[in-house]
Design a protein around this motif. Structure first.
Motif, mmCIF file in Angstrom:
data_model
loop_
_atom_site.group_PDB
_atom_site.id
_atom_site.type_symbol
_atom_site.label_atom_id
_atom_site.label_comp_id
_atom_site.label_asym_id
_atom_site.label_seq_id
_atom_site.Cartn_x
_atom_site.Cartn_y
_atom_site.Cartn_z
ATOM 1 N N GLY A 143 0.723 -1.318 -0.105
ATOM 2 C CA GLY A 143 0.025 0.006 0.106
ATOM 3 C C GLY A 143 0.706 1.373 0.074
ATOM 4 N N ASN A 144 2.076 1.061 -0.218
ATOM 5 C CA ASN A 144 2.976 2.406 -0.183
ATOM 6 C C ASN A 144 3.509 2.836 -1.365
ATOM 7 N N TYR A 145 3.346 2.076 -2.404
ATOM 8 C CA TYR A 145 3.610 2.411 -3.830
ATOM 9 C C TYR A 145 3.249 3.800 -4.368
ATOM 10 N N GLY A 146 4.217 4.791 -4.650
ATOM 11 C CA GLY A 146 4.156 6.075 -4.949
ATOM 12 C C GLY A 146 3.883 7.000 -3.805
ATOM 13 N N LYS A 147 3.917 6.592 -2.602
ATOM 14 C CA LYS A 147 3.712 7.320 -1.352
ATOM 15 C C LYS A 147 5.087 7.831 -0.539
ATOM 16 N N SER A 148 6.336 7.452 -1.108
ATOM 17 C CA SER A 148 7.478 7.796 -0.613
ATOM 18 C C SER A 148 8.483 8.267 -1.360
ATOM 19 N N CYS A 149 9.471 9.185 -1.037
ATOM 20 C CA CYS A 149 10.499 9.553 -1.921
ATOM 21 C C CYS A 149 11.412 8.238 -2.114
ATOM 22 N N THR A 150 11.442 7.446 -1.080
ATOM 23 C CA THR A 150 12.478 6.296 -1.140
ATOM 24 C C THR A 150 12.052 4.985 -1.836
ATOM 25 N N CYS A 151 10.922 4.951 -2.202
ATOM 26 C CA CYS A 151 10.351 3.820 -2.790
ATOM 27 C C CYS A 151 9.803 3.955 -4.268
ATOM 28 N N PRO A 152 9.928 2.888 -4.809
ATOM 29 C CA PRO A 152 9.284 2.888 -6.420
ATOM 30 C C PRO A 152 8.288 3.564 -6.435
ATOM 31 N N PRO A 153 7.525 4.246 -7.498
ATOM 32 C CA PRO A 153 8.413 4.666 -8.591
ATOM 33 C C PRO A 153 9.404 6.124 -8.373
ATOM 34 N N ASN A 154 9.361 6.571 -7.100
ATOM 35 C CA ASN A 154 10.027 7.872 -6.849
ATOM 36 C C ASN A 154 11.414 7.638 -6.338
ATOM 37 N N SER A 155 11.909 6.415 -6.095
ATOM 38 C CA SER A 155 13.277 6.201 -5.743
ATOM 39 C C SER A 155 14.207 6.474 -7.110
ATOM 40 N N ASP A 156 15.744 6.749 -6.775
ATOM 41 C CA ASP A 156 16.374 6.942 -7.804
ATOM 42 C C ASP A 156 16.523 5.712 -9.149
ATOM 43 N N PRO A 157 16.831 5.911 -10.082
ATOM 44 C CA PRO A 157 16.793 4.986 -11.220
ATOM 45 C C PRO A 157 17.922 4.006 -10.960
ATOM 46 N N ILE A 158 17.445 2.800 -11.572
ATOM 47 C CA ILE A 158 18.152 1.851 -11.458
ATOM 48 C C ILE A 158 19.929 1.682 -11.532
ATOM 49 N N ASP A 159 20.041 2.660 -12.604
ATOM 50 C CA ASP A 159 21.641 2.618 -12.747
ATOM 51 C C ASP A 159 22.286 3.514 -11.820
ATOM 52 N N ILE A 160 21.546 4.260 -11.050
ATOM 53 C CA ILE A 160 22.168 5.324 -10.057
ATOM 54 C C ILE A 160 22.166 4.312 -8.578
ATOM 55 N N CYS A 161 21.114 3.682 -8.389
ATOM 56 C CA CYS A 161 21.189 2.791 -7.209
ATOM 57 C C CYS A 161 22.237 1.642 -7.196
ATOM 58 N N LEU A 162 22.362 1.044 -8.445
ATOM 59 C CA LEU A 162 23.263 0.107 -8.555
ATOM 60 C C LEU A 162 24.703 0.584 -8.422
ATOM 61 N N GLN A 163 25.173 1.612 -8.981
ATOM 62 C CA GLN A 163 26.247 2.233 -8.824
ATOM 63 C C GLN A 163 26.586 2.544 -7.370
ATOM 64 N N ARG A 164 25.465 3.077 -6.708
ATOM 65 C CA ARG A 164 25.713 3.442 -5.292
ATOM 66 C C ARG A 164 25.988 2.290 -4.578
ATOM 67 N N LEU A 165 25.096 1.386 -4.664
ATOM 68 C CA LEU A 165 25.412 -0.126 -4.023
ATOM 69 C C LEU A 165 26.513 -0.669 -4.147
ATOM 70 N N GLN A 166 27.205 -0.740 -5.203
ATOM 71 C CA GLN A 166 28.404 -1.282 -5.499
ATOM 72 C C GLN A 166 29.775 -0.488 -4.959
ATOM 73 N N SER A 167 29.263 0.673 -4.506
ATOM 74 C CA SER A 167 30.177 1.727 -3.943
ATOM 75 C C SER A 167 30.876 1.276 -2.607
ATOM 76 N N PHE A 168 30.005 0.530 -1.839
ATOM 77 C CA PHE A 168 30.243 0.108 -0.468
ATOM 78 C C PHE A 168 30.750 -1.471 -0.591
ATOM 79 N N SER A 169 31.594 -1.660 0.550
ATOM 80 C CA SER A 169 32.248 -2.963 0.600
ATOM 81 C C SER A 169 31.850 -3.793 1.788
ATOM 82 N N LYS A 170 31.245 -3.064 2.979
ATOM 83 C CA LYS A 170 30.871 -3.607 4.135
ATOM 84 C C LYS A 170 29.587 -3.174 4.783
ATOM 85 N N ALA A 171 29.046 -4.089 5.512
ATOM 86 C CA ALA A 171 27.667 -3.756 6.025
ATOM 87 C C ALA A 171 27.564 -3.991 7.498
#
Length: 227
Positions: free
Chosen positions: A91-119
């Motif tokens: 029930g949250n689709y389109g209701k948050s800046c952090t969720c699809p479809p308002n989240s960043d595009p796939i290429d940006i998210c993928l690049q950002r995720l791959q820039s971190f090595s630890k969790a």
């Protein structure tokens, strides 16, 4: 017996005021000299990351696992997760800046995720009736609070990091996306794992942590990625 003293060398002047009463231990200012002690025998120089980690360990005992590999994702997994989000079962689709479809595009998210090595993996178990939506919401908010507190503390120490958790960011009562605007408080934002293509159960299995069964209690997870 050799006495070991520890000193801390800091590259920042102050730590931020975080929003959790639990982390009030970090609510102080310091200078480069305040954490330098007289050395006897051997010594260990604490980095800012180590200092924050020590404080987090003292506050969130047993709730955070460190130095795990950052979760991996692919363009395909991101597409798959976003398609699942589009079904809007939460029930949250389109209701948050952090969720699809308002989240960043796939290429940006993928690049950002791959820039971190630890969790850092936040694990917290709650007693909750899954039919009690209000209680479940408060549990999800609590996990995000822990991730946010760690994120703010690391950011205050110039440690680049990315907090992620289940569901939309719950920092604001009403997301700015309802008004067609961008996030009002990006420094406190905790993004959903979904646009990043992270399947939590698959990640847990990959690091040898068995997912907890769902019954009268539920275990929730969050991430803080860092270098």
């Amino acid at each position: 017996m050799t006495e070991v003293w520890r000193i801390r060398i800091s590259i920042v002047a102050t730590y931020p005021i975080v929003h959790s009463e639990k982390l009030s231990v970090l609510r102080h200012t310091h200078s480069q000299t305040n954490h330098t002690d007289i050395l006897v025998g051997q010594y260990h120089i604490m980095t800012d990351l180590e200092f924050v980690r020590e404080q987090v360990e003292s506050v969130f005992k047993g709730e955070v696992i460190y130095d795990l590999p950052a979760p991996g994702a692919t363009e395909a997994s991101m597409v798959r997760c976003r398609e699942m989000c589009a079904e809007n079962l939460c029930g949250n689709y389109g209701k948050s800046c952090t969720c699809p479809p308002n989240s960043d595009p796939i290429d940006i998210c993928l690049q950002r995720l791959q820039s971190f090595s630890k969790a850092m993996l936040v694990i917290k178990r709650y007693t909750v009736d899954l039919k009690d939506k209000e209680r479940l919401e408060s549990c999800l908010t609590d996990v995000q609070r822990i991730c946010r507190d760690i994120h703010v503390s690391l950011s205050g120490s110039n440690v680049r990091n990315l907090p992620l958790a289940d569901g939309p960011c719950r920092y604001c009562a009403n997301c700015a996306c309802d008004e067609g605007k961008g996030c009002r408080f990006p420094q406190f934002q905790v993004s959903s794992v979904s646009p990043y293509g992270i399947m939590i159960n698959e990640y847990l299995e990959s690091v040898g942590i068995p997912p907890e069964p769902v019954g009268e209690s539920i275990t929730l997870y969050g991430f803080v990625l860092y270098d």
